[in-house]
Design an enzyme around this catalytic site. Structure first.
Site, PDB file in Angstrom:
ATOM      1  N   TYR A  78      -2.353   1.949  11.658  1.00 44.22           N
ATOM      2  CA  TYR A  78      -3.047   0.672  11.458  1.00 44.22           C
ATOM      3  C   TYR A  78      -3.906   0.320  12.677  1.00 44.22           C
ATOM      4  CZ  TYR A  78       0.029  -0.028   7.400  1.00 44.22           C
ATOM      5  OH  TYR A  78       0.682   0.104   6.195  1.00 44.22           O
ATOM      6  N   ILE A 135       0.887  -1.165   0.000  1.00 46.78           N
ATOM      7  CA  ILE A 135       0.000   0.000   0.000  1.00 46.78           C
ATOM      8  C   ILE A 135       0.918   1.206   0.000  1.00 46.78           C
ATOM      9  CG2 ILE A 135      -0.299  -0.170   2.536  1.00 46.78           C
ATOM     10  CD1 ILE A 135      -3.137   1.004   2.080  1.00 46.78           C
ATOM     11  N   PHE A 136       0.717   2.102  -0.955  1.00 43.33           N
ATOM     12  CA  PHE A 136       1.675   3.200  -1.140  1.00 43.33           C
ATOM     13  C   PHE A 136       0.954   4.456  -1.616  1.00 43.33           C
ATOM     14  CE2 PHE A 136       4.900   5.572  -3.605  1.00 43.33           C
ATOM     15  CZ  PHE A 136       5.890   5.692  -2.637  1.00 43.33           C
ATOM     16  N   GLY A 139      -5.312  11.336   4.664  1.00 38.09           N
ATOM     17  CA  GLY A 139      -6.418  10.382   4.709  1.00 38.09           C
ATOM     18  C   GLY A 139      -6.532   9.504   3.472  1.00 38.09           C
TER      19      GLY A 139
END
Lengths: 231, 231
Positions: free
Chosen positions: B203, B157-158, B167
């Protein structure tokens, strides 16, 4: 395949020295890895439950034969969730066309054991005449963006207690590694508990690197359901 | 969708008090997640390279546009390796039938920013008239034997640097979590480096449990190739 030699009777100290047979096989165990099918679900279900007991995680065990059947074996082997079954027999495996999937012809090895194995659950795990399920490995494709190659992730690898410490786990893991090489894949990965020193030693001997810096994040249960109405 | 209000000119201390518009949108950023296709490979390749630079892992970066093209987009979305592209625009997204895959209709959100974003690489990452690629997430199905349910594993995820802390990463992760719920899946999992405190905090705020006891084992390179002739 040669028939196994009968066990030697107890011998006094030999004089002249005893002549050993050229191929002294005391207690051969024939072991095979093959692709699982829906027919194996009852065995797989029992194996997963034993794994939950072993890991003291039965409170997380929610699988049923029906839920396993409906979520597994819905795609070509190796393209999605895939299971190798580990079967043992004290006699050579019969010709077995039922299990001869061209994508993975069964692999048989013979283990020569010091003592025969007493399997208290042989009946429960019988998978054919004289054949007994001893373990399984469940794996599926993963992907490395750095390599731009798929790999395999091993979710579970399990060998029943009476068959442990004999090389059968190594046979299961090797089968997945060999399949990855065959398909041109870049990696095989799995997880281990940090306090499971024996497992870590075993995996390192298999050539694996245990990565100390990475942690797994998991979103499940209510925390996952909370995203139902997102966006 | 209402057109954004023009920025207010500098004001002296108002007297009588300034009347604020009912919906004061200063710098709207339109953000969209959509399924990637082969057309996105050049952007994806550049994003993966930026990730390697960020992680100081360029020595492990071996992906090319050709190797990505040949290993991705070979299966139905969500059944195998799947990519959501994160795109931004300062104007509402055009009607875009090309990207309207019924398996995942694009999701658009509007972020109201204090300041407009200066994107030094906007031209490099342009993906259409006025649209710019800001990030991606690559994920694929995994499987829990205890739940007897599939889940998703997020490999990458980047979000590009100038779009961080607004966000957008949350939007990408939420999109995957929502899709998992929609499909009746049991888990979403991914990895984080143990020293990346900011990521761990993020997270955990998303509802994830960071599991401290598990370590990842990896068999790759020559250690994996060694299994070529096994068995």
């Amino acid at each position: 395949m040669a028939a196994p030699a009968p066990p030697l009777p107890p011998q006094p100290t030999p004089d002249p020295p005893m002549t050993l047979p050229e191929n002294p096989i005391g207690n051969p165990l024939f072991v095979r890895t093959r692709l699982a099918s829906k027919d194996d679900v009852p065995s797989i279900h029992k194996l997963i439950h034993q794994m939950a007991v072993f890991e003291h995680l039965t409170h997380l065990f929610a699988a049923t034969e029906a839920s396993l059947s409906s979520t597994l074996f819905n795609a070509e082997p190796f393209q999605s969730f895939t299971i190798f079954i580990l079967e043992v027999s004290t006699r050579p495996f019969p010709e077995d066309h039922h299990h001869h999937n061209p994508l993975y012809p069964p692999v048989v090895r013979i283990f020569n054991l010091d003592l025969p194995i007493a399997d208290p659950e042989a009946e429960t795990f019988e998978s054919g005449e004289g054949l007994v399920v001893a373990g399984f490995v469940l794996f599926f494709p993963n992907y490395s963006t750095f390599l731009a190659k798929p790999g395999f992730y091993i979710e579970d690898i399990f060998v029943r207690e009476c068959y442990r410490r004999k090389g059968l786990g190594k046979m299961l893991l090797s089968a997945v590694a060999k399949q990855a090489v065959k398909m041109g894949y870049g990696r095989v990965e799995w997880c281990v508990l940090d306090w499971n020193i024996n497992a870590i030693k075993f995996y390192e001997e298999m050539g694996a690197n245990v990565m100390q810096e990475w942690r797994i994040c998991r979103l499940t249960g209510e925390s996952l359901q909370a995203y139902e109405n997102w966006g």
